[in-house]
Design an enzyme around this catalytic site. Structure first.
Site, PDB file in Angstrom:
ATOM      1  N   LYS A 114      23.635  37.757  48.961  1.00  0.00           N
ATOM      2  CA  LYS A 114      24.277  36.428  47.726  1.00  0.00           C
ATOM      3  C   LYS A 114      22.561  35.323  48.002  1.00  0.00           C
ATOM      4  O   LYS A 114      22.157  34.639  47.382  1.00  0.00           O
ATOM      5  CB  LYS A 114      25.251  35.634  48.079  1.00  0.00           C
ATOM      6  CG  LYS A 114      26.459  36.693  47.235  1.00  0.00           C
ATOM      7  CD  LYS A 114      27.100  35.452  46.609  1.00  0.00           C
ATOM      8  CE  LYS A 114      28.250  35.931  46.275  1.00  0.00           C
ATOM      9  NZ  LYS A 114      29.452  35.948  45.608  1.00  0.00           N
ATOM     10  N   LYS A 196      27.103  49.911  42.378  1.00  0.00           N
ATOM     11  CA  LYS A 196      28.508  49.902  41.846  1.00  0.00           C
ATOM     12  C   LYS A 196      28.663  48.574  40.457  1.00  0.00           C
ATOM     13  O   LYS A 196      27.574  47.668  39.814  1.00  0.00           O
ATOM     14  CB  LYS A 196      28.822  48.373  43.351  1.00  0.00           C
ATOM     15  CG  LYS A 196      30.446  48.849  42.793  1.00  0.00           C
ATOM     16  CD  LYS A 196      30.642  47.848  44.174  1.00  0.00           C
ATOM     17  CE  LYS A 196      32.344  47.236  43.151  1.00  0.00           C
ATOM     18  NZ  LYS A 196      32.543  46.650  44.686  1.00  0.00           N
ATOM     19  N   LYS A 199      30.228  43.036  37.737  1.00  0.00           N
ATOM     20  CA  LYS A 199      30.307  41.706  36.044  1.00  0.00           C
ATOM     21  C   LYS A 199      29.003  41.056  35.998  1.00  0.00           C
ATOM     22  O   LYS A 199      29.001  40.393  35.016  1.00  0.00           O
ATOM     23  CB  LYS A 199      31.741  40.944  36.154  1.00  0.00           C
ATOM     24  CG  LYS A 199      31.639  39.961  37.518  1.00  0.00           C
ATOM     25  CD  LYS A 199      32.391  39.013  37.595  1.00  0.00           C
ATOM     26  CE  LYS A 199      33.401  39.102  38.745  1.00  0.00           C
ATOM     27  NZ  LYS A 199      34.408  38.980  38.887  1.00  0.00           N
TER      28      LYS A 199
END
Ligand code: TRP
Length: 329
Positions: A114, A196, A199
């Protein structure tokens, strides 16, 4: 026999994908059995670690709660609540932060990912995120924490914090363990099956949102990336094909052997069509239920209020004990 305590949470950012559903949400429903007592929450405090729009957060938090109920969480049986409605989490988080080493937080892969992604907003909340998550878990005495594989490291940190705190101050916390679904913990992207399903994928064809229209779902599976092998099989390196078969099994309850047999002599067209159908059959009822619950404002507010009260009662007990253990009372 004492019931096993289960806790899990999900951030209210965006609509969950099929991967979140198969890897986590569906198992939340399945864990509501007689010998378990489950707490489920929408982690709105965790959502603040990236820049947010207040009105959107408010709306997405409610919408996530409705979606969890639509996925089968029964609030009569399992308290369902919003993290920020139970103020005890943030208080316990401070104590736990003082039992956590920076070295441990530095190793968290989600923090590293992140910070790379939001280089202009590497805030302290992003860094201490796993400490708050440990508080979420430890405050309920959770034995088990069902999560997708990206959160496993955070649950392991919560274990280490619990053990360290117990050693330093005396038996206080239950040491939790992560539980991963036996099957489907990692549903891969449809366009990039080596990563993976996410979204936040910039290509919406890469993921199925739980609220996608059936027609959109069919279209996205049609476009899914596969390979040029002549047969359908579950095999090393056949990422796209393996992923479609895994989704098929997850939505039909079939074993991999049965699935492979279903597609003997078939091409990808058949497989993709069948996977789309299975997914639609699984999530269409969820979508219908979601809309019904979201429209019933009073009911939803009532559920969340009661859930927070039930959660707070348990949370306060742990908080009192922890405060007293460290010498604050
Ligand atoms: N960090 C989790 C996620 O991003 C959400 C979460 C917050 C959570 N607190 C938790 C999950 C406690 C399990 C237990 O998905």
């Amino acid at each position: 026999m004492e019931k096993k305590i289960i806790l899990s949470g999900i951030k209210p950012t965006g609509i969950p994908t099929l991967g979140n559903y198969i890897g986590a949400l569906r198992n939340w429903r399945l864990m509501q059995q007689d010998d378990n007592y489950c707490y489920y929450m929408v982690a709105d405090l965790h959502a603040l670690t990236v820049r947010n729009v207040p009105e959107e957060l408010r709306q997405q938090t409610r919408s996530m709660a409705a979606l969890l109920m639509a996925c089968g969480i029964d609030p009569e049986r399992s308290p369902l609540f919003i993290q920020s409605h139970v103020h005890q989490h943030a208080e316990l988080s401070w104590l736990l932060g003082c039992t956590t080493y920076m070295g441990e937080l530095n190793r968290m892969t989600q923090f590293k990912d992140k910070s790379a992604k939001h280089a202009d907003n590497i805030n302290a909340g992003l860094y201490t995120y796993p400490v708050l998550m440990a508080a979420d878990i430890l405050i309920y005495g959770a034995h088990q924490v069902p999560v997708g594989d990206d959160q496993k490291q955070h649950v392991e940190l919560a274990r280490n914090i619990a053990i360290r705190f117990n050693n330093a101050f005396g038996e206080t916390f239950v040491v939790p363990e992560p539980v991963m679904p036996k099957f489907g913990a990692r549903i891969m992207g449809l366009q990039d099956p080596e990563h993976k399903m996410s979204k936040t994928d910039t290509n919406p064809n890469g993921y199925i949102s739980l609220l996608d229209d059936p027609a959109v779902i069919t279209k996205k599976f049609k476009k899914a990336v596969t390979d040029c092998e002549p047969t359908i099989a579950y095999a090393e390196g056949r990422y796209g094909c393996n992923n479609l078969l895994t989704i098929y099994c997850a939505c039909t309850g079939k074993t991999m052997d049965e699935a492979v047999k279903d597609f003997e002599g078939c091409g990808y067209g058949r497989l993709k069509g069948a996977v789309a159908e299975a997914v639609i059959a699984e999530i269409e009822p969820v979508q219908r239920e979601y809309r019904r619950i979201l429209d019933d404002r009073e009911y939803l507010d009532g559920v969340l209020k009661k859930g927070a009260e039930q959660a707070a009662e348990r949370a306060q007990k742990t908080l009192d004990l922890a405060f007293s253990r460290v010498g604050l009372r």
